[in-house]
Motif scaffolding. Structure first.
Motif, PDB file in Angstrom:
ATOM      1  N   VAL A  67       0.855  -1.189   0.000  1.00  0.00           N
ATOM      2  CA  VAL A  67       0.000   0.000   0.000  1.00  0.00           C
ATOM      3  C   VAL A  67       0.893   1.241   0.000  1.00  0.00           C
ATOM      4  CG1 VAL A  67      -1.912  -1.145   1.185  1.00  0.00           C
ATOM      5  CG2 VAL A  67      -0.164   0.047   2.529  1.00  0.00           C
ATOM      6  N   THR A  68       0.318   2.366  -0.393  1.00  0.00           N
ATOM      7  CA  THR A  68       1.049   3.625  -0.390  1.00  0.00           C
ATOM      8  C   THR A  68       0.698   4.412   0.865  1.00  0.00           C
ATOM      9  OG1 THR A  68       1.068   3.701  -2.795  1.00  0.00           O
ATOM     10  CG2 THR A  68       1.486   5.769  -1.642  1.00  0.00           C
ATOM     11  N   VAL A  69       1.720   4.808   1.601  1.00  0.00           N
ATOM     12  CA  VAL A  69       1.544   5.634   2.793  1.00  0.00           C
ATOM     13  C   VAL A  69       1.929   7.054   2.417  1.00  0.00           C
ATOM     14  CG1 VAL A  69       2.479   6.128   5.092  1.00  0.00           C
ATOM     15  CG2 VAL A  69       1.981   3.789   4.442  1.00  0.00           C
ATOM     16  N   LYS A  70       1.053   7.996   2.735  1.00  0.00           N
ATOM     17  CA  LYS A  70       1.339   9.416   2.514  1.00  0.00           C
ATOM     18  C   LYS A  70       1.479  10.056   3.882  1.00  0.00           C
ATOM     19  CE  LYS A  70      -1.510   9.273  -1.586  1.00  0.00           C
ATOM     20  NZ  LYS A  70      -2.775   9.664  -2.192  1.00  0.00           N
ATOM     21  N   ALA A  71       2.705  10.449   4.206  1.00  0.00           N
ATOM     22  CA  ALA A  71       2.969  11.030   5.528  1.00  0.00           C
ATOM     23  C   ALA A  71       4.228  11.873   5.462  1.00  0.00           C
ATOM     24  CB  ALA A  71       3.138   9.925   6.575  1.00  0.00           C
ATOM     25  N   GLY A  72       4.299  12.881   6.288  1.00  0.00           N
ATOM     26  CA  GLY A  72       5.498  13.706   6.346  1.00  0.00           C
ATOM     27  C   GLY A  72       5.806  14.388   5.033  1.00  0.00           C
ATOM     28  N   GLY A  73       4.799  14.565   4.191  1.00  0.00           N
ATOM     29  CA  GLY A  73       5.000  15.213   2.907  1.00  0.00           C
ATOM     30  C   GLY A  73       5.559  14.309   1.826  1.00  0.00           C
ATOM     31  N   ILE A  74       5.646  12.998   2.082  1.00  0.00           N
ATOM     32  CA  ILE A  74       6.163  12.060   1.086  1.00  0.00           C
ATOM     33  C   ILE A  74       5.206  10.887   0.917  1.00  0.00           C
ATOM     34  CG2 ILE A  74       8.563  12.680   1.549  1.00  0.00           C
ATOM     35  CD1 ILE A  74       8.824  10.019   3.103  1.00  0.00           C
ATOM     36  N   LYS A  75       5.433  10.102  -0.124  1.00  0.00           N
ATOM     37  CA  LYS A  75       4.677   8.872  -0.362  1.00  0.00           C
ATOM     38  C   LYS A  75       5.674   7.734  -0.490  1.00  0.00           C
ATOM     39  CE  LYS A  75       1.805  11.066  -3.657  1.00  0.00           C
ATOM     40  NZ  LYS A  75       1.065  10.928  -4.910  1.00  0.00           N
ATOM     41  N   VAL A  76       5.423   6.642   0.213  1.00  0.00           N
ATOM     42  CA  VAL A  76       6.260   5.448   0.092  1.00  0.00           C
ATOM     43  C   VAL A  76       5.360   4.218   0.057  1.00  0.00           C
ATOM     44  CG1 VAL A  76       8.392   6.345   1.112  1.00  0.00           C
ATOM     45  CG2 VAL A  76       6.645   5.405   2.597  1.00  0.00           C
ATOM     46  N   ASN A  77       5.810   3.205  -0.655  1.00  0.00           N
ATOM     47  CA  ASN A  77       5.085   1.939  -0.731  1.00  0.00           C
ATOM     48  C   ASN A  77       5.629   1.000   0.326  1.00  0.00           C
ATOM     49  OD1 ASN A  77       3.528   2.756  -2.954  1.00  0.00           O
ATOM     50  ND2 ASN A  77       5.204   2.280  -4.330  1.00  0.00           N
ATOM     51  N   VAL A  78       4.713   0.474   1.162  1.00  0.00           N
ATOM     52  CA  VAL A  78       5.092  -0.389   2.276  1.00  0.00           C
ATOM     53  C   VAL A  78       4.127  -1.569   2.378  1.00  0.00           C
ATOM     54  CG1 VAL A  78       6.102   1.520   3.593  1.00  0.00           C
ATOM     55  CG2 VAL A  78       3.720   0.916   3.963  1.00  0.00           C
ATOM     56  N   HIS A  79       4.497  -2.552   3.179  1.00  0.00           N
ATOM     57  CA  HIS A  79       3.614  -3.699   3.419  1.00  0.00           C
ATOM     58  C   HIS A  79       2.402  -3.227   4.221  1.00  0.00           C
ATOM     59  CE1 HIS A  79       2.128  -7.589   4.697  1.00  0.00           C
ATOM     60  NE2 HIS A  79       2.893  -8.118   3.739  1.00  0.00           N
ATOM     61  N   LYS A  80       1.229  -3.708   3.851  1.00  0.00           N
ATOM     62  CA  LYS A  80      -0.018  -3.271   4.485  1.00  0.00           C
ATOM     63  C   LYS A  80      -0.030  -3.509   5.993  1.00  0.00           C
ATOM     64  CE  LYS A  80      -2.371  -7.604   3.596  1.00  0.00           C
ATOM     65  NZ  LYS A  80      -3.426  -8.295   2.900  1.00  0.00           N
ATOM     66  N   ASP A  81       0.693  -4.520   6.468  1.00  0.00           N
ATOM     67  CA  ASP A  81       0.716  -4.807   7.901  1.00  0.00           C
ATOM     68  C   ASP A  81       1.619  -3.848   8.683  1.00  0.00           C
ATOM     69  OD1 ASP A  81      -1.018  -6.882   7.407  1.00  0.00           O
ATOM     70  OD2 ASP A  81       0.515  -8.442   7.524  1.00  0.00           O
ATOM     71  N   THR A  82       2.364  -3.009   7.969  1.00  0.00           N
ATOM     72  CA  THR A  82       3.258  -2.065   8.643  1.00  0.00           C
ATOM     73  C   THR A  82       2.887  -0.608   8.368  1.00  0.00           C
ATOM     74  OG1 THR A  82       4.876  -1.963   6.821  1.00  0.00           O
ATOM     75  CG2 THR A  82       5.163  -3.724   8.464  1.00  0.00           C
ATOM     76  N   ASP A  83       1.792  -0.365   7.650  1.00  0.00           N
ATOM     77  CA  ASP A  83       1.483   0.992   7.207  1.00  0.00           C
ATOM     78  C   ASP A  83       1.278   1.975   8.354  1.00  0.00           C
ATOM     79  OD1 ASP A  83      -0.983  -0.146   7.900  1.00  0.00           O
ATOM     80  OD2 ASP A  83      -2.061   0.796   6.236  1.00  0.00           O
ATOM     81  N   LEU A  84       0.633   1.571   9.419  1.00  0.00           N
ATOM     82  CA  LEU A  84       0.412   2.480  10.546  1.00  0.00           C
ATOM     83  C   LEU A  84       1.730   2.852  11.233  1.00  0.00           C
ATOM     84  CD1 LEU A  84      -1.575   4.054  12.258  1.00  0.00           C
ATOM     85  CD2 LEU A  84      -1.898   2.010  13.655  1.00  0.00           C
ATOM     86  N   ILE A  85       2.632   1.895  11.321  1.00  0.00           N
ATOM     87  CA  ILE A  85       3.951   2.169  11.914  1.00  0.00           C
ATOM     88  C   ILE A  85       4.668   3.239  11.100  1.00  0.00           C
ATOM     89  CG2 ILE A  85       6.238   1.185  12.368  1.00  0.00           C
ATOM     90  CD1 ILE A  85       4.712  -1.535  12.790  1.00  0.00           C
ATOM     91  N   TRP A  86       4.691   3.076   9.760  1.00  0.00           N
ATOM     92  CA  TRP A  86       5.375   4.040   8.899  1.00  0.00           C
ATOM     93  C   TRP A  86       4.682   5.391   8.917  1.00  0.00           C
ATOM     94  CZ3 TRP A  86      10.069   3.169   8.211  1.00  0.00           C
ATOM     95  CH2 TRP A  86      10.554   1.871   8.045  1.00  0.00           C
ATOM     96  N   LEU A  87       3.363   5.399   8.945  1.00  0.00           N
ATOM     97  CA  LEU A  87       2.614   6.648   9.003  1.00  0.00           C
ATOM     98  C   LEU A  87       3.012   7.449  10.241  1.00  0.00           C
ATOM     99  CD1 LEU A  87       0.251   8.401   7.870  1.00  0.00           C
ATOM    100  CD2 LEU A  87      -1.224   7.092   9.396  1.00  0.00           C
ATOM    101  N   LEU A 111       6.941   8.504  10.074  1.00  0.00           N
ATOM    102  CA  LEU A 111       7.237   9.594   9.138  1.00  0.00           C
ATOM    103  C   LEU A 111       6.656  10.918   9.609  1.00  0.00           C
ATOM    104  CD1 LEU A 111       6.762   7.621   5.818  1.00  0.00           C
ATOM    105  CD2 LEU A 111       8.938   8.410   6.807  1.00  0.00           C
ATOM    106  N   ASP A 112       5.458  10.886  10.161  1.00  0.00           N
ATOM    107  CA  ASP A 112       4.880  12.118  10.718  1.00  0.00           C
ATOM    108  C   ASP A 112       5.725  12.642  11.876  1.00  0.00           C
ATOM    109  OD1 ASP A 112       2.786  12.514   8.959  1.00  0.00           O
ATOM    110  OD2 ASP A 112       1.308  11.469  10.212  1.00  0.00           O
ATOM    111  N   GLU A 113       6.175  11.754  12.745  1.00  0.00           N
ATOM    112  CA  GLU A 113       7.018  12.160  13.880  1.00  0.00           C
ATOM    113  C   GLU A 113       8.363  12.696  13.395  1.00  0.00           C
ATOM    114  OE1 GLU A 113       8.291  12.729  17.873  1.00  0.00           O
ATOM    115  OE2 GLU A 113       6.318  12.469  16.978  1.00  0.00           O
ATOM    116  N   LEU A 114       8.942  12.040  12.414  1.00  0.00           N
ATOM    117  CA  LEU A 114      10.221  12.487  11.866  1.00  0.00           C
ATOM    118  C   LEU A 114      10.102  13.883  11.279  1.00  0.00           C
ATOM    119  CD1 LEU A 114      13.100  11.429  11.504  1.00  0.00           C
ATOM    120  CD2 LEU A 114      12.402  10.507   9.294  1.00  0.00           C
ATOM    121  N   GLU A 115       9.018  14.130  10.555  1.00  0.00           N
ATOM    122  CA  GLU A 115       8.817  15.469   9.997  1.00  0.00           C
ATOM    123  C   GLU A 115       8.589  16.494  11.097  1.00  0.00           C
ATOM    124  OE1 GLU A 115       6.481  17.514   6.390  1.00  0.00           O
ATOM    125  OE2 GLU A 115       5.190  16.671   7.937  1.00  0.00           O
ATOM    126  N   SER A 116       7.866  16.131  12.134  1.00  0.00           N
ATOM    127  CA  SER A 116       7.622  17.093  13.216  1.00  0.00           C
ATOM    128  C   SER A 116       8.917  17.454  13.936  1.00  0.00           C
ATOM    129  CB  SER A 116       6.576  16.567  14.201  1.00  0.00           C
ATOM    130  OG  SER A 116       7.100  15.529  14.991  1.00  0.00           O
TER     131      SER A 116
END
Length: 119
Positions: A24-44, A47-52
């Protein structure tokens, strides 16, 4: 050697339908990355925390962010090509690894570590 993502139940990323069923595609922190659906919330959240921590738009500056791609671990290309052993595939192959601002923060002998503020 540790268990592969295949042995942990993530499937074989080389199969025809792996991407369709699992990536799935995760859109967070101003970027889009393709990740495994079971890890999408972790990446979301990550990435939001990293941008903050680094400022709005800090992740999107170079547009050099990568997630899912089936490829061997750097340095193990020949081993993978001769054996086709999944243990030599990068975690990117399952969508469980992401590179952020890769060209400005390349992998090298000294790795950058991020410190996350405790709340």
């Amino acid at each position: 050697m540790s268990l592969t993502a295949l042995e942990r139940g993530f499937g074989d990323p080389r199969t025809r339908d792996f991407r369709v069923k699992n990536i799935v595609t995760v859109k967070a922190g101003g970027i889009k990355v393709n990740v495994h659906k079971d890890t999408d919330l972790i990446w979301l959240c990550f990435l939001d925390e990293l941008e903050s921590l680094h400022g709005k738009g800090s992740l999107a500056r170079g547009r050099d962010d990568w997630g899912f791609i089936v490829r061997p671990i750097r340095g193990y290309e020949r081993r993978y090509e001769t054996s086709r052993d999944l243990r030599f595939l990068s975690n990117h192959s399952w969508g469980t690894a992401v590179d952020v601002n890769s060209t400005t923060n390349p992998m090298g002998p000294k790795r950058t570590t991020f410190k996350v503020a405790e709340t």
